[in-house]
Scaffold this motif. Structure first.
Motif, short mmCIF file in Angstrom:
data_model
loop_
_atom_site.label_atom_id
_atom_site.label_comp_id
_atom_site.label_asym_id
_atom_site.label_seq_id
_atom_site.Cartn_x
_atom_site.Cartn_y
_atom_site.Cartn_z
N ILE A 167 0.84 -1.21 0.00
CA ILE A 167 0.00 0.00 0.00
C ILE A 167 0.87 1.25 0.00
O ILE A 167 0.59 2.23 -0.69
CB ILE A 167 -0.95 0.00 1.22
N MET A 168 1.96 1.22 0.77
CA MET A 168 2.86 2.38 0.86
C MET A 168 3.58 2.63 -0.47
O MET A 168 3.81 3.76 -0.86
CB MET A 168 3.91 2.16 1.95
N GLY A 169 3.93 1.56 -1.15
CA GLY A 169 4.65 1.69 -2.41
C GLY A 169 5.99 2.37 -2.22
O GLY A 169 6.63 2.29 -1.17
N ASN A 170 6.42 3.08 -3.24
CA ASN A 170 7.71 3.77 -3.20
C ASN A 170 7.69 4.99 -2.29
O ASN A 170 8.75 5.47 -1.87
CB ASN A 170 8.13 4.19 -4.61
N GLU A 171 6.51 5.49 -2.03
CA GLU A 171 6.40 6.69 -1.18
C GLU A 171 6.83 6.40 0.25
O GLU A 171 7.38 7.26 0.93
CB GLU A 171 4.95 7.21 -1.19
N GLY A 172 6.54 5.19 0.72
CA GLY A 172 6.91 4.83 2.08
C GLY A 172 6.06 5.48 3.14
O GLY A 172 6.37 5.43 4.33
N CYS A 173 4.94 6.10 2.71
CA CYS A 173 4.06 6.78 3.66
C CYS A 173 2.66 6.82 3.07
O CYS A 173 2.49 7.01 1.85
CB CYS A 173 4.57 8.20 3.94
N GLY A 174 1.66 6.64 3.90
CA GLY A 174 0.29 6.69 3.39
C GLY A 174 -0.73 6.44 4.48
O GLY A 174 -0.39 6.07 5.62
N GLU A 175 -1.99 6.64 4.13
CA GLU A 175 -3.09 6.46 5.08
C GLU A 175 -3.67 5.05 4.93
O GLU A 175 -3.94 4.60 3.81
CB GLU A 175 -4.18 7.50 4.84
#
Length: 518
Positions: free
Chosen positions: A185-193
């Protein structure tokens, strides 16, 4: 038919009608009014009994009002989680009662009385649950007296501390799968809701599938889903009058519950049959089902009366599924929510975890040495106990404590949240999240040690058999989450604790997850 026969038949019909009418009037009016008089003489207060309905209108109104909107983030959750009892205590004081149809329920908020009542499990038994609730499971939690003692003896070996250490790999595997999904879910961003509530629910169900039955989550998913549906069906039944015979009517809820029960029992029976065949062929299993079947087989071979029938084994398996994952899931979700709001404790817990085993795999001994994590879990259980309300019934008139007389036929309700947040016991900061209370252990946690009131798993002989299982699983999950993520409340998070058998977040738990550098 001659006149004598006709007269005899008519007389019999009249006698039967009078008898039935008398029983009905006693149930619906005479007995409730006698109980009301008795309770008022003992200093208890509540609404006057209303014919048939009791306090049903007030109960529905209080519940509807409490559920109408979330609350500001606060641990003062008693008004929303238990609105009926909160309003009764507000209106009449702590010695109060509430009417569920013609049945009065007395609120007991004295921890000493709670301990006394819970310690006498043969005297104070669990109330006969509504038929809809009995269809969820009729295992250990609903049995009484010698029948309960028999099942407890057979199930105890499966939850022995020495056996639990063998379940740690299953905890690790299930939690690892959940974290891998979060990584995706986080993917490459490494951050998410992420709404972590359904993920935690799935993970703890997976744990039960593996530890109880040795099967994958895919095999147990259907059972878990159906048991959750049964729980939702039981919520409405709790708030309505129990009409004798109503369960036989072909209502939508009744038909759904019965259909679910048949499907659950068929699935569980299939698992048991496969296991018994595997055992006969020489396979050895150390999961909870295997240990239960071994214990049961041993008793049967010795010719004892303690053996369980196959239907009883099925009911115990249903309890494994429901209680085994619901309790831990709620503990974990409220732990993550509270740590999201308390960065200092989240940081302290993470430091302890990393110091204990770095980024590596936790083992049984290390998990039990996590003092800060253990303190946090106990404080979460104090503020957000999975079982917000416990109950017992009285079969005959009895005196509890020094001078409290209670009549046969009343139900005793123990508002656990109220006991856990009583400032007279816990201090003026009773509603605040302060894990340091448990720095010296559970027995010294309260501001007044002699009146400790900490009952997240019940008390006495019937204390929850799976408490060590739940705590060990929770430690593993929290440790692994802290190793990989930091987390905080999302702006979209809505604080709405509600009771659906266990204390759950009505609108989920939306958190902002940030993956940590490895």
């Amino acid at each position: 038919m001659d006149n004598f026969t006709c007269s005899l038949a008519l007389s019999s019909a009249i006698v039967a009608l009078v008898y039935v009418t008398s029983k009905f009037l006693t149930w619906i009016w005479i007995r409730p009014k006698k109980l009301e008089i008795f309770l008022r003489q003992q200093g208890f207060h509540g609404n006057s009994y209303k014919l048939f309905h009791g306090d049903s209108a007030d109960i529905k109104g209080a519940t509807r009002e409490a559920m109408s909107k979330p609350i500001n983030f606060s641990n003062d959750i008693f008004p929303r989680a238990s609105p009926v009892y909160h309003k009764a205590v507000q209106k009449y004081g702590e010695k109060c009662f509430v009417w569920f149809g013609p049945r009065p329920a007395v609120v007991i908020s004295d921890p000493e009385l709670f301990r006394e009542i819970m310690s006498k499990n043969y005297v104070f038994q669990k109330p006969h649950s509504l038929p809809v609730k009995r269809l969820i499971a009729r295992g250990l939690v609903s049995l009484e007296a010698d029948k309960w003692s028999k099942h407890r003896k057979l199930i105890n070996p499966a939850f022995h501390v020495d056996k639990l250490k063998h379940l740690v790999p299953s905890f690790y595997l299930s939690c690892g799968e959940m974290l891998s999904k979060w990584d995706e879910i986080m993917g490459n961003e490494g951050c998410g809701e992420v709404d972590v509530w359904p993920h935690l629910h799935t993970m703890t169900s997976d744990v039960i599938s593996r530890t109880a039955f040795g099967s994958s989550y895919e095999e147990g998913r259907k059972i878990s889903h159906l048991q959750s549906e049964q729980a939702m069906c039981s919520v409405g039944a709790d708030r309505s009058v129990n009409i004798p015979g109503y369960r036989f009517l072909p209502t939508k809820v009744n038909m759904k519950v019965k259909q679910n029960r048949k499907e659950i029992e068929s699935l569980v029976l299939g698992i048991i049959n496969k296991r018994m065949k595997a055992t006969e062929s020489g396979e050895d299993h150390h999961d909870l089902l295997g240990l239960l079947l071994q214990s049961n087989s041993k008793e049967m071979k010795q010719g004892n009366e303690f053996g369980m029938s196959i239907n009883e084994v099925i009911e115990e398996c249903k309890i494994f599924y429901f209680a085994g994952h619901e309790t831990t899931a709620t503990l974990l979700v409220w732990t993550m929510i509270l740590l999201s709001n308390h960065d200092d404790w989240q940081g302290r817990a993470r430091d302890e975890v990393l110091q204990a085993f770095g980024r590596g795999k936790p083992d049984y001994k290390q998990l039990n040495n996590l003092k800060i994590v253990t303190m946090i879990l106990h404080e979460v259980l104090r503020l957000y106990p999975p079982a917000a309300m416990l109950s017992r019934c009285i079969q005959k008139e009895i005196t509890v404590g020094e001078k409290v007389r209670l009549p046969a036929g009343v139900e005793l309700m123990f508002p656990v949240i109220m006991l856990h947040q009583d400032p007279r016991i816990w201090g003026d900061d009773a509603k605040e999240f302060k894990p340091e209370r448990f720095g010296d252990g559970v027995s010294k946690a309260g501001a007044r040690e002699e009146q400790a009131a900490y009952f997240p798993f019940g008390w006495g002989p019937r204390i929850c058999i799976g408490q060590n299982f739940a705590m060990l699983e929770a430690k593993m999950a929290i440790a692994m989450i802290l190793q990989r993520y930091s987390f905080r409340l999302s702006p979209s998070y809505s604080h709405a604790p509600r009771v659906v058998i266990t204390l759950q977040p009505e609108h989920g738990a939306r958190l902002i997850l940030t993956k940590l550098e490895r």
